[in-house]
Design a protein around this motif. Structure first.
Motif, PDB file in Angstrom:
ATOM      1  N   THR A  63       0.847  -1.196   0.000  1.00 26.23           N
ATOM      2  CA  THR A  63       0.000   0.000   0.000  1.00 26.23           C
ATOM      3  C   THR A  63       0.882   1.245   0.000  1.00 26.23           C
ATOM      4  OG1 THR A  63      -0.129  -0.058   2.431  1.00 26.23           O
ATOM      5  CG2 THR A  63      -1.908  -1.125   1.205  1.00 26.23           C
ATOM      6  N   LEU A  66       1.484   7.205   1.383  1.00 28.71           N
ATOM      7  CA  LEU A  66       0.528   8.301   1.548  1.00 28.71           C
ATOM      8  C   LEU A  66      -0.782   7.797   2.144  1.00 28.71           C
ATOM      9  CD1 LEU A  66      -0.139  11.263   1.097  1.00 28.71           C
ATOM     10  CD2 LEU A  66      -0.866  10.687  -1.235  1.00 28.71           C
ATOM     11  N   MET A  67      -1.246   6.637   1.676  1.00 24.18           N
ATOM     12  CA  MET A  67      -2.480   6.071   2.218  1.00 24.18           C
ATOM     13  C   MET A  67      -2.310   5.687   3.692  1.00 24.18           C
ATOM     14  SD  MET A  67      -4.663   6.242  -0.196  1.00 24.18           S
ATOM     15  CE  MET A  67      -3.820   7.766  -0.644  1.00 24.18           C
ATOM     16  N   GLN A  68      -1.142   5.210   4.041  1.00 27.65           N
ATOM     17  CA  GLN A  68      -0.877   4.847   5.430  1.00 27.65           C
ATOM     18  C   GLN A  68      -0.909   6.093   6.324  1.00 27.65           C
ATOM     19  OE1 GLN A  68       2.858   2.698   5.250  1.00 27.65           O
ATOM     20  NE2 GLN A  68       2.096   1.425   3.578  1.00 27.65           N
ATOM     21  N   PHE A  70      -2.658   8.819   5.695  1.00 25.59           N
ATOM     22  CA  PHE A  70      -4.064   9.210   5.776  1.00 25.59           C
ATOM     23  C   PHE A  70      -4.815   8.347   6.789  1.00 25.59           C
ATOM     24  CE2 PHE A  70      -4.327  11.114   1.239  1.00 25.59           C
ATOM     25  CZ  PHE A  70      -3.902  12.343   1.724  1.00 25.59           C
ATOM     26  N   LEU A  71      -4.576   7.040   6.741  1.00 23.78           N
ATOM     27  CA  LEU A  71      -5.296   6.129   7.630  1.00 23.78           C
ATOM     28  C   LEU A  71      -4.981   6.406   9.094  1.00 23.78           C
ATOM     29  CD1 LEU A  71      -5.078   2.756   5.660  1.00 23.78           C
ATOM     30  CD2 LEU A  71      -7.136   4.079   6.164  1.00 23.78           C
TER      31      LEU A  71
END
Length: 218
Positions: A63, A66-68, A70-71
């Protein structure tokens, strides 16, 4: 109102380097501890630990960072646990670094000749003593170059923390650019500072890798 790009702006950007270094240091230290645990789990005799650590690596390598971010930052706020941008970035980058360092160090542990482990077993050394006194010291030498190389990627990866509002080097550049609208000067300065931070480490990684290859051929 747009204003001129001044020496005060350069100073502001340069001072933001300290936050990039602080975030990198926290993430690398936490990632080193987590990565060691992941590497030991990946090479353990327990099938449960091997599968759990492999799943952890697949999630965080599969993944985007950036998504990490955000999460961690927005996800915790959604469930009623608002978190400081620095802490959120540190947690996300630590988990990210743990996955990558764990895999780097797992490969280094497995690169140690099996005869070393067999000899330690023949001497009736327990698993913790085999790892501490025989395997890990040799694995550390093998892992040094790729670990330094990953540190370079981690320093550059801290730039994504600007997305969640943490004022490190990239975010400082964005703030100054919004005020001066001089993207070439501003982000040229930011790029130069990243180069100053990362280039010596890249050279070190290449030299360590060359030294390791030379030692293997002897």
């Amino acid at each position: 109102m747009i204003r001129e790009f001044s020496s005060a702006d350069v100073t502001f950007i340069v001072l933001a380097v300290r936050w990039t270094l602080i975030l990198s240091a926290i993430a690398f230290a936490g990632g080193a501890l987590g990565g060691l645990l992941v590497a030991l789990a990946r090479t353990s005799a327990s099938k449960v630990l091997r599968r759990a650590s492999a799943g952890f690596i697949q999630v965080f390598q599969g993944t985007p960072l950036l998504m990490q971010l955000f999460l961690v930052y927005f996800g915790l706020a959604v469930i009623g646990l608002p978190i400081d941008p620095l802490l959120a970035a540190a947690v996300a980058l630590t988990l990210h670094a743990s996955a990558y360092l764990g895999e780097i160090w797992r490969g280094s542990i497995e690169a140690v000749p099996s005869g070393q482990t067999e000899a330690a077993t023949a001497l009736a050394l327990s698993y913790p003593h085999r790892m501490r006194h025989v395997v890990l010291p040799q694995a550390m030498r093998i892992a040094t170059a790729p670990t330094v190389g990953f540190l370079v990627q981690l320093i550059k990866g801290t730039s994504l923390a600007s997305i969640i509002g943490f004022t490190e080097l990239t975010r400082a550049g964005q703030i100054i650019n919004n005020a001066t609208f001089k993207p070439f000067l501003v982000f040229g300065t930011v790029a130069a500072l990243y180069f100053i931070l990362c280039w010596p480490l890249s050279l070190m990684a290449r030299r360590l890798e060359a030294r390791m290859r030379l030692a293997v051929t002897r």
